[in-house]
Design a protein around this motif. Structure first.
Motif, PDB file in Angstrom:
ATOM      1  N   ALA A  72       0.866  -1.184   0.000  1.00  0.00           N
ATOM      2  CA  ALA A  72       0.000   0.000   0.000  1.00  0.00           C
ATOM      3  C   ALA A  72       0.896   1.224   0.000  1.00  0.00           C
ATOM      4  CB  ALA A  72      -0.913   0.006   1.219  1.00  0.00           C
ATOM      5  N   VAL A  73       0.802   2.032  -1.033  1.00  0.00           N
ATOM      6  CA  VAL A  73       1.632   3.235  -1.088  1.00  0.00           C
ATOM      7  C   VAL A  73       0.798   4.437  -1.515  1.00  0.00           C
ATOM      8  CG1 VAL A  73       3.828   2.058  -1.527  1.00  0.00           C
ATOM      9  CG2 VAL A  73       2.358   2.691  -3.447  1.00  0.00           C
ATOM     10  N   GLY A  74       1.296   5.626  -1.144  1.00  0.00           N
ATOM     11  CA  GLY A  74       0.641   6.857  -1.556  1.00  0.00           C
ATOM     12  C   GLY A  74      -0.817   6.914  -1.138  1.00  0.00           C
ATOM     13  N   GLY A  75      -1.685   7.135  -2.135  1.00  0.00           N
ATOM     14  CA  GLY A  75      -3.111   7.202  -1.856  1.00  0.00           C
ATOM     15  C   GLY A  75      -3.683   5.918  -1.287  1.00  0.00           C
ATOM     16  N   GLY A  76      -2.996   4.794  -1.489  1.00  0.00           N
ATOM     17  CA  GLY A  76      -3.440   3.548  -0.870  1.00  0.00           C
ATOM     18  C   GLY A  76      -3.362   3.614   0.638  1.00  0.00           C
ATOM     19  N   CYS A  77      -2.333   4.301   1.148  1.00  0.00           N
ATOM     20  CA  CYS A  77      -2.228   4.503   2.592  1.00  0.00           C
ATOM     21  C   CYS A  77      -3.251   5.522   3.079  1.00  0.00           C
ATOM     22  CB  CYS A  77      -0.820   4.944   2.961  1.00  0.00           C
ATOM     23  SG  CYS A  77       0.355   3.593   3.072  1.00  0.00           S
ATOM     24  N   GLU A  78      -3.578   6.493   2.233  1.00  0.00           N
ATOM     25  CA  GLU A  78      -4.624   7.444   2.602  1.00  0.00           C
ATOM     26  C   GLU A  78      -5.964   6.731   2.735  1.00  0.00           C
ATOM     27  OE1 GLU A  78      -4.503  11.550   1.132  1.00  0.00           O
ATOM     28  OE2 GLU A  78      -3.027  10.867  -0.346  1.00  0.00           O
ATOM     29  N   ILE A 100       4.334  -7.465   4.138  1.00  0.00           N
ATOM     30  CA  ILE A 100       4.053  -6.399   3.169  1.00  0.00           C
ATOM     31  C   ILE A 100       4.731  -5.105   3.617  1.00  0.00           C
ATOM     32  CG2 ILE A 100       1.876  -7.466   2.502  1.00  0.00           C
ATOM     33  CD1 ILE A 100       1.650  -4.159   4.305  1.00  0.00           C
ATOM     34  N   LYS A 101       4.785  -4.137   2.709  1.00  0.00           N
ATOM     35  CA  LYS A 101       5.265  -2.805   3.054  1.00  0.00           C
ATOM     36  C   LYS A 101       4.209  -1.783   2.680  1.00  0.00           C
ATOM     37  CE  LYS A 101      10.273  -3.337   3.031  1.00  0.00           C
ATOM     38  NZ  LYS A 101      11.558  -2.776   2.520  1.00  0.00           N
ATOM     39  N   ALA A 102       4.200  -0.687   3.398  1.00  0.00           N
ATOM     40  CA  ALA A 102       3.248   0.386   3.130  1.00  0.00           C
ATOM     41  C   ALA A 102       3.892   1.714   3.487  1.00  0.00           C
ATOM     42  CB  ALA A 102       1.967   0.186   3.936  1.00  0.00           C
ATOM     43  N   GLY A 103       3.536   2.760   2.732  1.00  0.00           N
ATOM     44  CA  GLY A 103       4.120   4.046   3.048  1.00  0.00           C
ATOM     45  C   GLY A 103       3.476   5.206   2.307  1.00  0.00           C
ATOM     46  N   PHE A 104       3.530   6.363   2.941  1.00  0.00           N
ATOM     47  CA  PHE A 104       3.049   7.612   2.352  1.00  0.00           C
ATOM     48  C   PHE A 104       4.196   8.197   1.526  1.00  0.00           C
ATOM     49  CE2 PHE A 104       0.427   6.775   5.989  1.00  0.00           C
ATOM     50  CZ  PHE A 104      -0.836   7.268   5.675  1.00  0.00           C
ATOM     51  N   VAL A 105       4.311   7.778   0.276  1.00  0.00           N
ATOM     52  CA  VAL A 105       5.475   8.115  -0.557  1.00  0.00           C
ATOM     53  C   VAL A 105       5.276   9.397  -1.373  1.00  0.00           C
ATOM     54  CG1 VAL A 105       6.155   5.693  -0.719  1.00  0.00           C
ATOM     55  CG2 VAL A 105       4.643   6.670  -2.468  1.00  0.00           C
ATOM     56  N   GLN A 106       4.199  10.105  -1.131  1.00  0.00           N
ATOM     57  CA  GLN A 106       3.882  11.277  -1.953  1.00  0.00           C
ATOM     58  C   GLN A 106       5.012  12.298  -1.984  1.00  0.00           C
ATOM     59  OE1 GLN A 106       1.890   9.748   0.188  1.00  0.00           O
ATOM     60  NE2 GLN A 106      -0.280   9.925  -0.350  1.00  0.00           N
ATOM     61  N   GLY A 107       5.726  12.453  -0.880  1.00  0.00           N
ATOM     62  CA  GLY A 107       6.810  13.423  -0.825  1.00  0.00           C
ATOM     63  C   GLY A 107       7.869  13.180  -1.886  1.00  0.00           C
ATOM     64  N   MET A 108       8.112  11.926  -2.243  1.00  0.00           N
ATOM     65  CA  MET A 108       9.082  11.596  -3.278  1.00  0.00           C
ATOM     66  C   MET A 108       8.568  11.970  -4.663  1.00  0.00           C
ATOM     67  SD  MET A 108      11.638  10.551  -1.609  1.00  0.00           S
ATOM     68  CE  MET A 108      12.647   9.929  -2.948  1.00  0.00           C
ATOM     69  N   GLN A 109       7.275  12.270  -4.767  1.00  0.00           N
ATOM     70  CA  GLN A 109       6.665  12.690  -6.029  1.00  0.00           C
ATOM     71  C   GLN A 109       6.522  14.214  -6.096  1.00  0.00           C
ATOM     72  OE1 GLN A 109       2.915  10.585  -6.119  1.00  0.00           O
ATOM     73  NE2 GLN A 109       3.890   8.593  -5.797  1.00  0.00           N
ATOM     74  N   ALA A 110       7.126  14.893  -5.122  1.00  0.00           N
ATOM     75  CA  ALA A 110       7.101  16.365  -5.028  1.00  0.00           C
ATOM     76  C   ALA A 110       5.701  16.908  -4.760  1.00  0.00           C
ATOM     77  CB  ALA A 110       7.694  17.008  -6.284  1.00  0.00           C
ATOM     78  N   ILE A 111       4.867  16.101  -4.102  1.00  0.00           N
ATOM     79  CA  ILE A 111       3.553  16.558  -3.637  1.00  0.00           C
ATOM     80  C   ILE A 111       3.358  16.083  -2.200  1.00  0.00           C
ATOM     81  CG2 ILE A 111       2.430  16.651  -5.899  1.00  0.00           C
ATOM     82  CD1 ILE A 111       1.215  13.886  -5.297  1.00  0.00           C
ATOM     83  N   THR A 112       2.250  16.495  -1.606  1.00  0.00           N
ATOM     84  CA  THR A 112       1.856  15.992  -0.292  1.00  0.00           C
ATOM     85  C   THR A 112       0.690  15.022  -0.467  1.00  0.00           C
ATOM     86  OG1 THR A 112       0.215  17.747  -0.018  1.00  0.00           O
ATOM     87  CG2 THR A 112       2.457  18.181   0.799  1.00  0.00           C
ATOM     88  N   THR A 113       0.259  14.427   0.623  1.00  0.00           N
ATOM     89  CA  THR A 113      -1.024  13.735   0.594  1.00  0.00           C
ATOM     90  C   THR A 113      -2.065  14.743   0.111  1.00  0.00           C
ATOM     91  OG1 THR A 113      -1.268  14.319   2.935  1.00  0.00           O
ATOM     92  CG2 THR A 113      -0.520  12.071   2.448  1.00  0.00           C
ATOM     93  N   GLY A 114      -2.977  14.288  -0.751  1.00  0.00           N
ATOM     94  CA  GLY A 114      -3.924  15.225  -1.338  1.00  0.00           C
ATOM     95  C   GLY A 114      -5.366  14.807  -1.245  1.00  0.00           C
ATOM     96  N   TRP A 115      -5.601  13.655  -0.612  1.00  0.00           N
ATOM     97  CA  TRP A 115      -6.969  13.150  -0.458  1.00  0.00           C
ATOM     98  C   TRP A 115      -7.443  13.274   0.992  1.00  0.00           C
ATOM     99  CZ3 TRP A 115      -6.111   7.946  -3.561  1.00  0.00           C
ATOM    100  CH2 TRP A 115      -6.043   8.257  -4.931  1.00  0.00           C
ATOM    101  N   GLY A 116      -6.666  13.967   1.807  1.00  0.00           N
ATOM    102  CA  GLY A 116      -7.026  14.132   3.218  1.00  0.00           C
ATOM    103  C   GLY A 116      -6.310  13.177   4.141  1.00  0.00           C
ATOM    104  N   GLY A 117      -5.482  12.297   3.576  1.00  0.00           N
ATOM    105  CA  GLY A 117      -4.846  11.266   4.391  1.00  0.00           C
ATOM    106  C   GLY A 117      -3.920  11.796   5.459  1.00  0.00           C
ATOM    107  N   GLY A 118      -3.231  12.910   5.179  1.00  0.00           N
ATOM    108  CA  GLY A 118      -2.350  13.473   6.189  1.00  0.00           C
ATOM    109  C   GLY A 118      -3.120  13.995   7.390  1.00  0.00           C
ATOM    110  N   SER A 119      -4.210  14.701   7.122  1.00  0.00           N
ATOM    111  CA  SER A 119      -5.045  15.235   8.208  1.00  0.00           C
ATOM    112  C   SER A 119      -5.699  14.112   8.999  1.00  0.00           C
ATOM    113  CB  SER A 119      -6.112  16.162   7.624  1.00  0.00           C
ATOM    114  OG  SER A 119      -5.519  17.248   6.932  1.00  0.00           O
TER     115      SER A 119
END
Length: 252
Positions: free
Chosen positions: A107-113, A127-146
């Protein structure tokens, strides 16, 4: 179909992303399916829980499908997609019944959101999971960070977001993001986890969930999610992000 929605006789609904060839990445069809599953779970008196999982063993969800969303170039175009999914994840977060993410694979990026919006997260060992959005030069954008900030201590949430890399299921269990590790068949593990919860009357479950829904409403979670969406939309149109997307598509 990009998804299935199945009602289990034991009283829960299962939403499965069936795009294993795309590592169960989210497109507009998946968004529509999630909305449908959330509405069905909310409105059915004989449904006590909503379970979300992915097809196969490779991936739970690899986030947004960049082969679909790469055409979104400006912040306005990005905002339209991001806000649509953020609305869905907020609806999932405040669903009046318990929700469970069964993380059957990576589960990565929006999958973790998506997983963070569920009340409980179960993960297959290894398995591995991570909020990898930072490596894409963006932040979480679906509300997952909040949402993550509501569910984990600050230092744990910041580490996951700011390091922007996949972590092991065991590490995620230790910091409280994962609530149960399993090695058997995913839905069997889920049923075992849900067994005691499903014994209770649905009105009792909804009454308890309301305690947390009230807290999230009072803390203005929806407002904070909107700010997150706007921030991500601005970063989405940056040269750094578009360069990442082009490199990703070229590699594909």
């Amino acid at each position: 179909m990009a998804y299935t929605i199945e009602k289990n006789e034991k009283g829960y609904l299962v939403f499965t992303i069936t795009r294993s060839e795309k590592r169960n990445a989210i497109n507009y069809d998946i968004m529509e399916g999630l909305s449908k599953a959330i509405s069905e779970a909310e409105g059915a008196s004989d449904i006590k829980a909503l379970v979300i999982t992915g097809e196969g063993e490779r991936a739970f969800c690899s986030g947004g499908d960049l082969s679909v969303f790469h055409s979104l170039y400006t912040k306005e175009e990005a905002y339209s997609m991001l806000s649509k999914m953020a609305d869905i994840l907020y609806s999932l977060t405040i669903l009046s019944k318990p929700t469970i993410a069964v993380i059957n694979g990576t589960a990565v990026g929006g999958g973790c959101e998506l997983a963070s919006a569920c009340d409980f997260r179960l993960a297959r060992k290894g398995i591995k999971a991570g909020f990898v959005q930072g490596m894409q030069a963006i932040t979480t954008g679906w509300g997952g960070g909040s949402i993550l900030a509501e569910k984990l201590p600050a230092e744990a949430a910041m580490k996951l977001l700011m390091e922007a890399e996949p972590q092991t299921a065991e590490f995620l269990y230790d910091i409280g993001f994962i609530h149960h590790l399993y090695h058997e068949e995913p839905l069997c593990a889920c049923e075992q986890f849900l067994e005691k919860i499903l014994r209770l009357d649905v009105n009792v479950l909804m009454a308890y969930k309301k305690i947390w829904i009230n807290k999230w409403v009072e803390s203005k979670l929806r407002v904070r999610i909107e700010e997150e969406v706007k921030t991500c939309a601005v970063l989405w149109e940056s040269d750094a992000h578009h360069q990442y997307i082009q490199a990703f598509l070229n590699k594909k």
